[in-house]
Design a protein around this motif. Structure first.
Motif, PDB file in Angstrom:
ATOM      1  N   ASP A 123       0.382  -0.412   9.948  1.00 39.51           N
ATOM      2  CA  ASP A 123       1.578  -1.197   9.678  1.00 39.51           C
ATOM      3  C   ASP A 123       1.692  -2.307  10.714  1.00 39.51           C
ATOM      4  O   ASP A 123       2.081  -2.082  11.843  1.00 39.51           O
ATOM      5  CB  ASP A 123       2.800  -0.277   9.749  1.00 39.51           C
ATOM      6  CG  ASP A 123       4.068  -1.013   9.348  1.00 39.51           C
ATOM      7  OD1 ASP A 123       3.972  -2.214   9.010  1.00 39.51           O
ATOM      8  OD2 ASP A 123       5.136  -0.385   9.361  1.00 39.51           O
ATOM      9  N   ASP A 169      -0.600  10.725   4.549  1.00 39.07           N
ATOM     10  CA  ASP A 169      -1.158  11.316   5.758  1.00 39.07           C
ATOM     11  C   ASP A 169      -1.273  12.821   5.589  1.00 39.07           C
ATOM     12  O   ASP A 169      -0.361  13.476   5.094  1.00 39.07           O
ATOM     13  CB  ASP A 169      -0.296  10.970   6.975  1.00 39.07           C
ATOM     14  CG  ASP A 169      -0.679   9.618   7.560  1.00 39.07           C
ATOM     15  OD1 ASP A 169      -1.761   9.109   7.171  1.00 39.07           O
ATOM     16  OD2 ASP A 169       0.075   9.076   8.376  1.00 39.07           O
ATOM     17  N   PHE A 178     -10.240   7.086   1.465  1.00 40.81           N
ATOM     18  CA  PHE A 178      -9.742   8.266   2.180  1.00 40.81           C
ATOM     19  C   PHE A 178     -10.759   8.647   3.232  1.00 40.81           C
ATOM     20  O   PHE A 178     -11.927   8.251   3.160  1.00 40.81           O
ATOM     21  CB  PHE A 178      -9.532   9.438   1.217  1.00 40.81           C
ATOM     22  CG  PHE A 178     -10.609   9.578   0.183  1.00 40.81           C
ATOM     23  CD1 PHE A 178     -11.826  10.156   0.494  1.00 40.81           C
ATOM     24  CD2 PHE A 178     -10.406   9.092  -1.098  1.00 40.81           C
ATOM     25  CE1 PHE A 178     -12.816  10.272  -0.452  1.00 40.81           C
ATOM     26  CE2 PHE A 178     -11.403   9.201  -2.068  1.00 40.81           C
ATOM     27  CZ  PHE A 178     -12.616   9.785  -1.744  1.00 40.81           C
ATOM     28  N   VAL A 227      -5.380   5.974   1.471  1.00 46.17           N
ATOM     29  CA  VAL A 227      -4.644   4.715   1.317  1.00 46.17           C
ATOM     30  C   VAL A 227      -4.846   4.186  -0.100  1.00 46.17           C
ATOM     31  O   VAL A 227      -5.977   4.085  -0.575  1.00 46.17           O
ATOM     32  CB  VAL A 227      -5.131   3.650   2.332  1.00 46.17           C
ATOM     33  CG1 VAL A 227      -4.277   2.386   2.238  1.00 46.17           C
ATOM     34  CG2 VAL A 227      -5.100   4.194   3.746  1.00 46.17           C
ATOM     35  N   PHE A 274      -8.662   9.807  10.033  1.00 47.60           N
ATOM     36  CA  PHE A 274      -7.900   8.695  10.602  1.00 47.60           C
ATOM     37  C   PHE A 274      -7.835   8.819  12.120  1.00 47.60           C
ATOM     38  O   PHE A 274      -8.110   7.891  12.851  1.00 47.60           O
ATOM     39  CB  PHE A 274      -6.507   8.673   9.987  1.00 47.60           C
ATOM     40  CG  PHE A 274      -5.654   7.529  10.450  1.00 47.60           C
ATOM     41  CD1 PHE A 274      -6.054   6.224  10.231  1.00 47.60           C
ATOM     42  CD2 PHE A 274      -4.470   7.755  11.116  1.00 47.60           C
ATOM     43  CE1 PHE A 274      -5.290   5.156  10.672  1.00 47.60           C
ATOM     44  CE2 PHE A 274      -3.680   6.701  11.553  1.00 47.60           C
ATOM     45  CZ  PHE A 274      -4.099   5.402  11.327  1.00 47.60           C
ATOM     46  N   VAL A 289     -11.327   6.611   7.275  1.00 54.65           N
ATOM     47  CA  VAL A 289     -10.663   6.121   6.069  1.00 54.65           C
ATOM     48  C   VAL A 289     -11.179   4.739   5.631  1.00 54.65           C
ATOM     49  O   VAL A 289     -11.035   4.349   4.487  1.00 54.65           O
ATOM     50  CB  VAL A 289      -9.139   6.112   6.309  1.00 54.65           C
ATOM     51  CG1 VAL A 289      -8.746   5.074   7.326  1.00 54.65           C
ATOM     52  CG2 VAL A 289      -8.376   5.924   5.028  1.00 54.65           C
ATOM     53  N   ASP A 290     -11.820   4.017   6.539  1.00 55.34           N
ATOM     54  CA  ASP A 290     -12.352   2.684   6.241  1.00 55.34           C
ATOM     55  C   ASP A 290     -13.874   2.750   6.090  1.00 55.34           C
ATOM     56  O   ASP A 290     -14.587   2.780   7.075  1.00 55.34           O
ATOM     57  CB  ASP A 290     -11.948   1.726   7.377  1.00 55.34           C
ATOM     58  CG  ASP A 290     -12.683   0.398   7.300  1.00 55.34           C
ATOM     59  OD1 ASP A 290     -13.158   0.045   6.202  1.00 55.34           O
ATOM     60  OD2 ASP A 290     -12.757  -0.289   8.337  1.00 55.34           O
ATOM     61  N   ASP A 339      -4.172   0.935  -2.573  1.00 58.61           N
ATOM     62  CA  ASP A 339      -3.747  -0.458  -2.697  1.00 58.61           C
ATOM     63  C   ASP A 339      -3.017  -0.590  -4.017  1.00 58.61           C
ATOM     64  O   ASP A 339      -3.525  -0.133  -5.047  1.00 58.61           O
ATOM     65  CB  ASP A 339      -4.965  -1.389  -2.744  1.00 58.61           C
ATOM     66  CG  ASP A 339      -5.788  -1.285  -1.483  1.00 58.61           C
ATOM     67  OD1 ASP A 339      -5.193  -1.274  -0.400  1.00 58.61           O
ATOM     68  OD2 ASP A 339      -7.027  -1.196  -1.598  1.00 58.61           O
ATOM     69  N   VAL A 378       0.487   5.122   1.599  1.00 62.76           N
ATOM     70  CA  VAL A 378      -0.331   5.884   2.526  1.00 62.76           C
ATOM     71  C   VAL A 378       0.051   7.359   2.437  1.00 62.76           C
ATOM     72  O   VAL A 378       1.234   7.690   2.415  1.00 62.76           O
ATOM     73  CB  VAL A 378      -0.121   5.377   3.977  1.00 62.76           C
ATOM     74  CG1 VAL A 378      -0.894   6.236   4.970  1.00 62.76           C
ATOM     75  CG2 VAL A 378      -0.550   3.917   4.100  1.00 62.76           C
ATOM     76  N   ARG A 437       0.839  -1.205   0.000  1.00 66.32           N
ATOM     77  CA  ARG A 437       0.000   0.000   0.000  1.00 66.32           C
ATOM     78  C   ARG A 437       0.868   1.247   0.000  1.00 66.32           C
ATOM     79  O   ARG A 437       2.017   1.207   0.429  1.00 66.32           O
ATOM     80  CB  ARG A 437      -0.872   0.049   1.268  1.00 66.32           C
ATOM     81  CG  ARG A 437      -1.986  -0.959   1.325  1.00 66.32           C
ATOM     82  CD  ARG A 437      -2.370  -1.277   2.760  1.00 66.32           C
ATOM     83  NE  ARG A 437      -1.326  -2.006   3.441  1.00 66.32           N
ATOM     84  CZ  ARG A 437      -1.277  -2.227   4.757  1.00 66.32           C
ATOM     85  NH1 ARG A 437      -2.223  -1.745   5.530  1.00 66.32           N
ATOM     86  NH2 ARG A 437      -0.290  -2.887   5.296  1.00 66.32           N
ATOM     87  N   GLY A 453      -4.610   1.353   6.574  1.00 64.88           N
ATOM     88  CA  GLY A 453      -3.178   1.617   6.435  1.00 64.88           C
ATOM     89  C   GLY A 453      -2.394   1.486   7.727  1.00 64.88           C
ATOM     90  O   GLY A 453      -1.529   2.288   8.025  1.00 64.88           O
ATOM     91  N   ARG A 458      -6.333  10.463   6.224  1.00 68.28           N
ATOM     92  CA  ARG A 458      -5.447   9.503   5.562  1.00 68.28           C
ATOM     93  C   ARG A 458      -6.055   9.068   4.236  1.00 68.28           C
ATOM     94  O   ARG A 458      -7.270   8.913   4.126  1.00 68.28           O
ATOM     95  CB  ARG A 458      -5.233   8.300   6.481  1.00 68.28           C
ATOM     96  CG  ARG A 458      -4.417   7.198   5.872  1.00 68.28           C
ATOM     97  CD  ARG A 458      -3.968   6.204   6.912  1.00 68.28           C
ATOM     98  NE  ARG A 458      -2.777   6.681   7.609  1.00 68.28           N
ATOM     99  CZ  ARG A 458      -2.009   5.909   8.384  1.00 68.28           C
ATOM    100  NH1 ARG A 458      -2.323   4.653   8.599  1.00 68.28           N
ATOM    101  NH2 ARG A 458      -0.938   6.402   8.967  1.00 68.28           N
TER     102      ARG A 458
END
Ligand SMILES: [Zn+2]
Length: 390
Positions: free
Chosen positions: A281, A52, A75, A86, A78, A173-174, A88, A50, A48, A279, A84
């Protein structure tokens, strides 16, 4: 409240998000109402990119078509002060250029990010470099991800009222599952608010939401919030999407490492992807060493979770269509508070016309929330607790 409104007015707007491909280059452009600071970094597993940004006003229902090396994007907010975006990646790629263009003759401020294909080795090298840079940066300002609570559960304090934590799935963002008009993150929040309101109106419960804004909360942090409030019940609210648009109905899940069927397992995998979508880690997170401890404590709460799930199925019958075998089991990460009875409710399918209509109807929210309140009432009723409380 007023202060919030003032800040909201001062936010930079994102007016458009565009993707273009020319020659070997994939270009992402954000049209902005003013200049902003930004930070770009790469993440692996899955690959991905990202971006910010400060807290921005994002457009509703904008779905730019992924192109070039970009296989998907989302987007949104966040954390309280961070947005954020992100991306893919369909293949390994790196950022060849990133810059801000000022306002010029009729064109807005633009944030431009150029991506070019790379070898897996080049990609991995950049991921490592970015992680080191981020570590140095966050050494003074820790990332807003809750550390797992590893201590063994303490005996619960005697409380005046049972505490219920409602968890509106996804956010920021999700976006979660997408319907024709509805987005899961908005449906779950408005239903959770309605459910909380009705629970509070009974005067019998202390109620908290894991989020009351369009903001992303990591899965582990949702569990931590339930534990922090010493919750007696945790209810996570979701809505599903599936290719077969004829499939509809509500379902409810409790935790099990062995999923009750293939569909339940696939759903848990999908819901557990939330952190990837936002996004996060994973390679930078502490390992879950407490798994065994958690498993032990979970056995005690599993029985209570199942009891509550059965009550919900009984009370919801007649108010909405139920999926076959309404109560199922699967390994949802959000249900893993070892000492809090927890269920995850999939309200219905955003991909089904009738379900989507219901999921967008406040009258239906009211009706179903009413049935859930009845389920909570019977769960905490004196009769049922005889034999449990000494
Ligand atoms: Zn969901």
């Amino acid at each position: 409240m007023l202060a919030n409104l003032v800040t909201a007015n001062a936010l930079t707007n994102v007016d458009d998000v565009r993707i273009g491909v020319s020659n070997e280059r994939t270009r992402l452009v954000l049209d902005l109402s003013s200049r902003v600071d930004f930070d770009v970094f790469l993440l692996g597993n899955p690959r991905r990119i990202v971006v910010d940004l400060p807290n921005l006003q994002w457009p509703d229902n904008l779905q730019p078509k992924p192109q070039g090396v970009i296989g998907g994007l989302r987007f949104g907010q966040f954390t309280a002060d961070k947005s954020r975006l992100v991306l893919d990646l369909k293949q390994p790629a790196t950022v060849s250029k990133n810059f801000i263009l000022g306002k010029t003759s009729g064109l807005p401020v633009r944030l431009v990010i150029d991506l070019v294909a790379a070898t897996p080795a080049q990609f991995n090298e950049q991921v490592t470099a970015d992680r080191q840079r981020n570590r140095q940066k966050t050494a003074s300002a820790p990332v807003p991800v809750a550390k797992p609570t590893l201590q063994t559960p303490k005996p619960k304090k005697r409380k005046a009222k049972p505490v219920i934590v409602i968890d509106p799935g996804h956010g920021g963002v999700d976006p979660g599952a997408l319907g024709r008009k509805a987005r899961e993150k908005n449906v779950t929040l408005s239903f959770a608010r309605q459910f909380a309101k009705q629970l509070r109106n009974t005067g019998k419960y202390e109620v908290y939401l894991t989020r009351n804004l369009d903001i992303y909360i990591p899965l582990r942090q949702r569990v931590a919030i339930a534990r922090k409030h010493n919750a007696d019940l945790f209810v996570s609210i979701h809505a599903d999407a599936i290719e077969r648009s004829s499939v509809r109905g509500m379902s409810i899940y409790t935790l099990s490492e062995t999923a009750s069927d293939k569909e339940a397992a696939a759903l848990a995998r999908k819901e557990n992807r939330s952190d990837i979508i936002a996004g996060i880690d994973f390679d930078d997170q502490p390992k879950e060493v407490a798994d065994i401890l958690i498993d032990l404590a979970q056995r005690e709460t599993k029985n209570l979770s199942v009891q509550f799930a059965n009550l919900v199925v009984d009370h919801a019958r007649g108010s909405t269509k139920l999926l076959d075998r309404t109560h199922r089991f699967a390994g949802f990460r959000v249900l893993k508070a070892p000492d809090v009875p927890s269920v995850l409710i999939e309200l219905g399918f955003l991909t089904n016309r009738s379900d989507e209509k219901q999921l967008l109807s406040s009258a239906w929210h009211k009706k179903l929330a009413g049935r859930l309140v009845k389920s909570v009432d019977s769960y905490f009723s004196k009769e049922r607790l005889v034999g449990i409380v000494q």
